[in-house]
Scaffold this motif. Structure first.
Motif, mmCIF file in Angstrom:
data_model
loop_
_atom_site.group_PDB
_atom_site.id
_atom_site.type_symbol
_atom_site.label_atom_id
_atom_site.label_comp_id
_atom_site.label_asym_id
_atom_site.label_seq_id
_atom_site.Cartn_x
_atom_site.Cartn_y
_atom_site.Cartn_z
ATOM 1 N N GLN A 236 -10.637 2.411 -9.361
ATOM 2 C CA GLN A 236 -10.975 1.133 -8.734
ATOM 3 C C GLN A 236 -10.788 0.051 -9.787
ATOM 4 O OE1 GLN A 236 -14.509 0.840 -6.177
ATOM 5 N NE2 GLN A 236 -14.847 3.029 -6.440
ATOM 6 N N GLN A 237 -9.776 -0.792 -9.616
ATOM 7 C CA GLN A 237 -9.508 -1.862 -10.579
ATOM 8 C C GLN A 237 -9.212 -3.155 -9.833
ATOM 9 O OE1 GLN A 237 -7.051 1.009 -13.640
ATOM 10 N NE2 GLN A 237 -6.938 -1.201 -13.971
ATOM 11 N N THR A 238 -9.659 -4.258 -10.401
ATOM 12 C CA THR A 238 -9.481 -5.534 -9.716
ATOM 13 C C THR A 238 -8.086 -6.102 -9.939
ATOM 14 O OG1 THR A 238 -10.321 -7.780 -9.422
ATOM 15 C CG2 THR A 238 -10.432 -6.873 -11.647
ATOM 16 N N GLY A 239 -7.529 -6.606 -8.854
ATOM 17 C CA GLY A 239 -6.263 -7.318 -8.902
ATOM 18 C C GLY A 239 -6.438 -8.781 -8.568
ATOM 19 N N GLU A 240 -7.713 -9.201 -8.446
ATOM 20 C CA GLU A 240 -8.069 -10.618 -8.259
ATOM 21 C C GLU A 240 -7.439 -11.258 -7.021
ATOM 22 O OE1 GLU A 240 -10.319 -12.077 -9.993
ATOM 23 O OE2 GLU A 240 -10.569 -10.575 -11.582
ATOM 24 N N PHE A 241 -7.107 -10.429 -6.032
ATOM 25 C CA PHE A 241 -6.495 -10.939 -4.802
ATOM 26 C C PHE A 241 -5.123 -11.585 -5.044
ATOM 27 C CE2 PHE A 241 -10.935 -11.425 -2.785
ATOM 28 C CZ PHE A 241 -10.770 -10.302 -1.991
ATOM 29 N N GLY A 246 -1.949 -7.527 -8.858
ATOM 30 C CA GLY A 246 -1.851 -6.255 -8.162
ATOM 31 C C GLY A 246 -0.704 -5.410 -8.703
ATOM 32 N N GLN A 247 0.406 -6.072 -8.980
ATOM 33 C CA GLN A 247 1.553 -5.367 -9.554
ATOM 34 C C GLN A 247 1.220 -4.813 -10.939
ATOM 35 O OE1 GLN A 247 5.234 -7.594 -9.609
ATOM 36 N NE2 GLN A 247 6.184 -6.227 -11.107
ATOM 37 N N GLN A 248 0.574 -5.636 -11.762
ATOM 38 C CA GLN A 248 0.217 -5.203 -13.119
ATOM 39 C C GLN A 248 -0.720 -4.002 -13.093
ATOM 40 O OE1 GLN A 248 -1.384 -8.637 -15.129
ATOM 41 N NE2 GLN A 248 0.452 -9.855 -14.772
ATOM 42 N N VAL A 249 -1.737 -4.077 -12.231
ATOM 43 C CA VAL A 249 -2.698 -2.978 -12.138
ATOM 44 C C VAL A 249 -1.997 -1.707 -11.660
ATOM 45 C CG1 VAL A 249 -4.737 -2.115 -10.925
ATOM 46 C CG2 VAL A 249 -4.712 -4.454 -11.807
ATOM 47 N N MET A 250 -1.108 -1.845 -10.670
ATOM 48 C CA MET A 250 -0.403 -0.680 -10.155
ATOM 49 C C MET A 250 0.495 -0.073 -11.218
ATOM 50 S SD MET A 250 -0.366 1.016 -7.268
ATOM 51 C CE MET A 250 -0.219 2.639 -7.988
ATOM 52 N N GLU A 251 1.148 -0.899 -12.005
ATOM 53 C CA GLU A 251 1.993 -0.394 -13.092
ATOM 54 C C GLU A 251 1.164 0.426 -14.083
ATOM 55 O OE1 GLU A 251 5.347 -3.999 -13.103
ATOM 56 O OE2 GLU A 251 3.637 -4.055 -14.478
ATOM 57 N N ALA A 265 -5.386 -1.611 -0.877
ATOM 58 C CA ALA A 265 -5.422 -2.948 -1.473
ATOM 59 C C ALA A 265 -6.288 -3.844 -0.610
ATOM 60 C CB ALA A 265 -4.012 -3.523 -1.582
ATOM 61 N N GLU A 266 -7.236 -4.546 -1.238
ATOM 62 C CA GLU A 266 -8.191 -5.334 -0.462
ATOM 63 C C GLU A 266 -7.641 -6.685 -0.011
ATOM 64 O OE1 GLU A 266 -12.296 -3.183 -1.870
ATOM 65 O OE2 GLU A 266 -11.868 -5.169 -2.695
ATOM 66 N N ASN A 267 -6.374 -6.942 -0.306
ATOM 67 C CA ASN A 267 -5.625 -7.973 0.415
ATOM 68 C C ASN A 267 -4.142 -7.655 0.335
ATOM 69 O OD1 ASN A 267 -4.717 -9.022 -2.069
ATOM 70 N ND2 ASN A 267 -5.051 -11.137 -1.445
ATOM 71 N N ASP A 268 -3.360 -8.287 1.190
ATOM 72 C CA ASP A 268 -1.934 -7.979 1.273
ATOM 73 C C ASP A 268 -1.186 -8.339 0.005
ATOM 74 O OD1 ASP A 268 -2.359 -7.131 3.849
ATOM 75 O OD2 ASP A 268 -1.398 -8.860 4.812
ATOM 76 N N GLU A 269 -1.566 -9.431 -0.626
ATOM 77 C CA GLU A 269 -0.851 -9.861 -1.826
ATOM 78 C C GLU A 269 -0.877 -8.774 -2.896
ATOM 79 O OE1 GLU A 269 0.902 -13.176 -2.496
ATOM 80 O OE2 GLU A 269 1.033 -12.376 -0.465
ATOM 81 N N MET A 270 -2.035 -8.173 -3.122
ATOM 82 C CA MET A 270 -2.119 -7.085 -4.093
ATOM 83 C C MET A 270 -1.320 -5.873 -3.619
ATOM 84 S SD MET A 270 -6.047 -7.189 -5.512
ATOM 85 C CE MET A 270 -6.784 -6.817 -3.915
ATOM 86 N N GLY A 271 -1.360 -5.607 -2.326
ATOM 87 C CA GLY A 271 -0.601 -4.489 -1.778
ATOM 88 C C GLY A 271 0.892 -4.674 -1.983
ATOM 89 N N LEU A 272 1.379 -5.896 -1.781
ATOM 90 C CA LEU A 272 2.802 -6.180 -1.982
ATOM 91 C C LEU A 272 3.172 -6.087 -3.459
ATOM 92 C CD1 LEU A 272 3.099 -9.088 0.584
ATOM 93 C CD2 LEU A 272 4.166 -6.834 0.774
ATOM 94 N N GLY A 273 2.231 -6.471 -4.329
ATOM 95 C CA GLY A 273 2.452 -6.289 -5.754
ATOM 96 C C GLY A 273 2.582 -4.819 -6.100
ATOM 97 N N ALA A 274 1.775 -3.983 -5.444
ATOM 98 C CA ALA A 274 1.846 -2.540 -5.661
ATOM 99 C C ALA A 274 3.189 -1.983 -5.204
ATOM 100 C CB ALA A 274 0.706 -1.839 -4.925
ATOM 101 N N ALA A 277 5.675 -2.646 -7.917
ATOM 102 C CA ALA A 277 5.456 -1.750 -9.053
ATOM 103 C C ALA A 277 5.970 -0.350 -8.760
ATOM 104 C CB ALA A 277 3.971 -1.704 -9.397
ATOM 105 N N LEU A 278 5.717 0.142 -7.572
ATOM 106 C CA LEU A 278 6.146 1.487 -7.212
ATOM 107 C C LEU A 278 7.670 1.592 -7.165
ATOM 108 C CD1 LEU A 278 3.475 2.201 -4.475
ATOM 109 C CD2 LEU A 278 3.696 3.415 -6.646
ATOM 110 N N LYS A 279 8.298 0.573 -6.619
ATOM 111 C CA LYS A 279 9.758 0.569 -6.592
ATOM 112 C C LYS A 279 10.314 0.584 -8.016
ATOM 113 C CE LYS A 279 10.639 -1.800 -2.196
ATOM 114 N NZ LYS A 279 11.199 -3.038 -1.585
ATOM 115 N N GLY A 280 9.667 -0.188 -8.907
ATOM 116 C CA GLY A 280 10.112 -0.236 -10.294
ATOM 117 C C GLY A 280 9.972 1.101 -10.998
ATOM 118 N N ALA A 281 9.091 1.956 -10.490
ATOM 119 C CA ALA A 281 8.872 3.280 -11.070
ATOM 120 C C ALA A 281 9.640 4.361 -10.300
ATOM 121 C CB ALA A 281 7.383 3.607 -11.065
#
Length: 360
Positions: A236-241, A246-251, A265-274, A277-281
């Motif tokens: 459980q880590q904060t991505g600050e909405f 969100g991308q940084q935390v997911m990385e 993800a507790e909002n879409d913006e963090m989910g899209l950041g994830a 990150a996943l695509k980059g990996a």
């Protein structure tokens, strides 16, 4: 797209609300919840906001005076910069409804995610003659100086989307927003469906200091414990909405928790950041890693259409009609319940493509 639990609850509660009677089996939030479910893409369906006879916040109990909104100065305090689709849609909704009703003057401010600025914004609007305040609080705490300034001038305050740790009908009239605990539960149900109830889940938490994060976390965690013990929460880590956070935390999580199979993800913006990150990996979001988030932005629903997401629970930002309808009832002498709950729909692979036009 409501859950069976919410359908049953709504059906039981809405009849009582429509009849204007006190409720025996419904909470304050449930008696103002929506019972109609989805009525079309993006539709805002709201149950009557009138409190039971003799209850709720009234002009007399609040210490305010009657006001015709067409001859009034209304202030709207937005909390965050309008880069987030939720904030854009929320502000647009307030402005459009004010124009539709012919409100004499609408003052708007944006705190840019700075609590001291939101306090000064509200105080400035009061000095400009605001007679009603609609406030989207940055945090659940910290607005006391602004609330005190409004109380000194007997100006009613209606809060939207984030709830204050304050006293209803004293510090503010009512809270208008979603049932955030229920959102978390619905997200958990969607995650269980997507994963088959097994796997390792990471939670991208929202910003600290507000009830949205606390409630969305509680609803999700409690529902998994009760319904899917095979889904283990491993981070459980904060991505600050925020999308970039969100991308940084997911990385980081990809490196520290390589066995993660799902992300809430507790909002879409963090989910899209994830997703980024996943695509980059070289991982396939929506397939290798299941993703469920809350908001209902068009970008997230599009990701669902593209197969890079698994579910989105809406958090409805279209507060304009509900906020001004509540204000009109209040100034008309009706009692307003402490919590007025707006309806939220849900998106999954069965309805995302057809419903994309209703996302914000």
């Amino acid at each position: 797209m409501t859950t069976q639990r919410s359908r049953t609850l709504a059906a039981a509660c809405v009849l009582v609300v429509m009849a204007g009677l006190a409720t025996a089996g419904c909470s304050k939030q449930e008696t103002t919840d929506q019972a109609t479910g989805d009525t079309g893409a993006g539709a805002q369906t709201v149950a009557p906001t009138t409190a039971a006879a003799g209850t709720g916040c009234t002009l007399q109990s609040y210490g305010a005076t009657k006001l015709d909104l067409k001859n009034a100065v209304v202030g709207f305090s937005q909390s965050e910069k309008e880069a987030n689709p939720f904030r854009i849609a929320e502000t647009r909704s307030i402005k459009e409804e004010a124009a539709k009703l012919g409100v004499k003057k609408l003052l708007t401010t944006n705190a840019q995610s700075q609590l001291p600025k939101q306090i000064s914004d509200i105080q400035d609007m009061l000095s400009q003659g605001a007679q009603l305040l609609i406030v989207a609080p940055l945090n659940s705490d910290g607005l006391e100086p602004a609330l005190q300034a409004a109380a000194a001038k007997h100006v009613p305050v209606i809060t939207i989307d984030r709830k204050l740790n304050a006293t209803a009908c004293k510090d503010y009239v009512a809270f208008l927003g979603s049932n955030f605990v229920e959102q978390g539960k619905r997200a958990a149900d969607a995650m269980i469906k997507a994963t088959g109830g097994k796997g390792k889940v990471a939670i991208l938490l929202g910003a600290s200091g507000n009830n949205v994060t606390t409630d969305r976390t509680k609803g999700f965690v409690d529902q998994l414990k009760a319904q899917a013990p095979g889904l283990e929460i491993v981070a459980q880590q904060t991505g600050e909405f925020a999308r970039d956070k969100g991308q940084q935390v997911m990385e980081q999580l990809i490196q520290s928790k390589p066995d993660i199979t799902a992300v809430y993800a507790e909002n879409d913006e963090m989910g899209l950041g994830a997703v980024t990150a996943l695509k980059g990996a070289n991982k396939k979001p929506g397939k290798d890693i299941k993703i469920v988030s809350v908001d209902g932005t068009r970008n997230a629903v599009q990701a669902l259409v593209n197969g890079e997401y698994n579910a989105v629970i809406e958090s409805n930002p279209r507060f304009g009609p509900l906020a001004f309808a509540t204000a009109q009832k209040f100034f008309g002498g009706e009692g307003i319940p402490e919590n007025v709950i707006i309806s939220d729909r849900a998106y999954d692979d069965s309805n995302a493509k057809a419903s994309l036009g209703g996302a914000y």
